[in-house]
Design a protein around this motif. Structure first.
Motif, mmCIF file in Angstrom:
data_model
loop_
_atom_site.group_PDB
_atom_site.id
_atom_site.type_symbol
_atom_site.label_atom_id
_atom_site.label_comp_id
_atom_site.label_asym_id
_atom_site.label_seq_id
_atom_site.Cartn_x
_atom_site.Cartn_y
_atom_site.Cartn_z
ATOM 1 N N LEU A 47 31.857 33.161 52.258
ATOM 2 C CA LEU A 47 31.117 34.132 51.101
ATOM 3 C C LEU A 47 31.849 34.270 49.720
ATOM 4 C CD1 LEU A 47 28.930 35.512 49.664
ATOM 5 C CD2 LEU A 47 29.781 37.668 51.053
ATOM 6 N N THR A 48 31.716 34.001 48.640
ATOM 7 C CA THR A 48 32.799 34.302 47.789
ATOM 8 C C THR A 48 31.971 34.934 46.455
ATOM 9 O OG1 THR A 48 33.603 31.457 47.705
ATOM 10 C CG2 THR A 48 33.980 32.337 45.659
ATOM 11 N N TYR A 49 32.532 36.236 46.199
ATOM 12 C CA TYR A 49 32.375 36.968 44.859
ATOM 13 C C TYR A 49 32.261 37.060 43.519
ATOM 14 C CZ TYR A 49 34.622 40.202 47.666
ATOM 15 O OH TYR A 49 35.676 41.223 48.300
ATOM 16 N N ALA A 50 32.284 37.932 42.865
ATOM 17 C CA ALA A 50 32.813 38.228 41.847
ATOM 18 C C ALA A 50 33.381 39.616 41.982
ATOM 19 C CB ALA A 50 31.763 38.132 40.521
ATOM 20 N N ARG A 51 33.741 40.175 41.658
ATOM 21 C CA ARG A 51 34.307 41.679 41.706
ATOM 22 C C ARG A 51 35.753 42.080 40.679
ATOM 23 N NH1 ARG A 51 38.507 40.592 46.833
ATOM 24 N NH2 ARG A 51 40.554 39.731 45.002
ATOM 25 N N ARG A 52 35.602 43.416 40.546
ATOM 26 C CA ARG A 52 36.512 44.261 39.509
ATOM 27 C C ARG A 52 37.993 43.793 39.928
ATOM 28 N NH1 ARG A 52 34.145 46.896 35.752
ATOM 29 N NH2 ARG A 52 36.028 48.040 35.726
ATOM 30 N N ALA A 53 38.193 43.799 39.028
ATOM 31 C CA ALA A 53 40.164 43.069 39.474
ATOM 32 C C ALA A 53 40.658 44.311 39.273
ATOM 33 C CB ALA A 53 40.341 41.914 38.230
ATOM 34 N N GLY A 54 42.254 44.421 39.764
ATOM 35 C CA GLY A 54 42.772 44.674 40.186
ATOM 36 C C GLY A 54 43.577 46.025 41.359
ATOM 37 N N ALA A 55 42.660 45.844 42.964
ATOM 38 C CA ALA A 55 42.902 45.848 43.733
ATOM 39 C C ALA A 55 44.038 45.788 44.485
ATOM 40 C CB ALA A 55 41.629 45.823 44.100
ATOM 41 N N GLY A 56 44.702 44.594 44.138
ATOM 42 C CA GLY A 56 45.882 43.813 45.025
ATOM 43 C C GLY A 56 45.607 43.764 46.521
ATOM 44 N N ASP A 57 45.938 43.525 46.966
ATOM 45 C CA ASP A 57 46.214 43.363 48.536
ATOM 46 C C ASP A 57 45.246 43.784 48.877
ATOM 47 O OD1 ASP A 57 47.663 41.083 48.483
ATOM 48 O OD2 ASP A 57 49.240 42.289 49.416
ATOM 49 N N PHE A 58 44.204 43.126 49.740
ATOM 50 C CA PHE A 58 42.717 43.577 51.077
ATOM 51 C C PHE A 58 42.887 43.030 51.732
ATOM 52 C CE2 PHE A 58 41.400 40.023 48.693
ATOM 53 C CZ PHE A 58 40.228 39.803 49.400
#
Length: 125
Positions: A47-58
């Protein structure tokens, strides 16, 4: 309101904002993409999804400020106990995203070669 859907595309304002799409146009429905990926000779549901950038590792939960993207996996739709594995998104065929957004990607941890079916879901909190 976060739960409103002004363009009638069945995606709430929260979903549209979280994935960088326009809540007044149903034309931006390409922010979630399911596909299969072959790795080490096995085939996996991704599953590839757009997300807000900037959270780093997850891990399977990506959190930025008050917004969390939670991915879950299942092989039977009864138990969502297959924790998705984050992988690099293959962005070659994906549209450009607005500034402040990036593509994230997870895969089901069990190969679809070993099970009859697999499911991934994404929820926003």
């Amino acid at each position: 309101a976060a739960s409103a859907d002004p363009d009638g595309d069945r995606r709430t304002n929260l979903e549209e904002w979280a994935t960088g799409s326009d809540p007044t146009s149903g034309a931006n429905s390409d922010r979630l993409k399911y596909s299969f990926q072959v790795a080490d000779g096995a085939t996996y549901l991704t599953l590839t999804y757009a997300r807000r950038a900037g959270a780093g590792d997850f891990d399977h939960r990506y959190t930025l400020g008050d917004l969390s993207y939670q991915s879950d996996g299942s092989v039977d739709l009864n138990l969502w106990n297959q924790t998705p594995i984050p992988i690099d998104a293959n962005t070659a065929d994906l549209p450009a995203l607005p500034n402040g957004y990036e593509w994230g990607c997870v895969r089901l941890p069990v190969s679809v070669d070993l099970v009859d079916r697999g499911f991934l879901r994404l929820s926003l909190e």
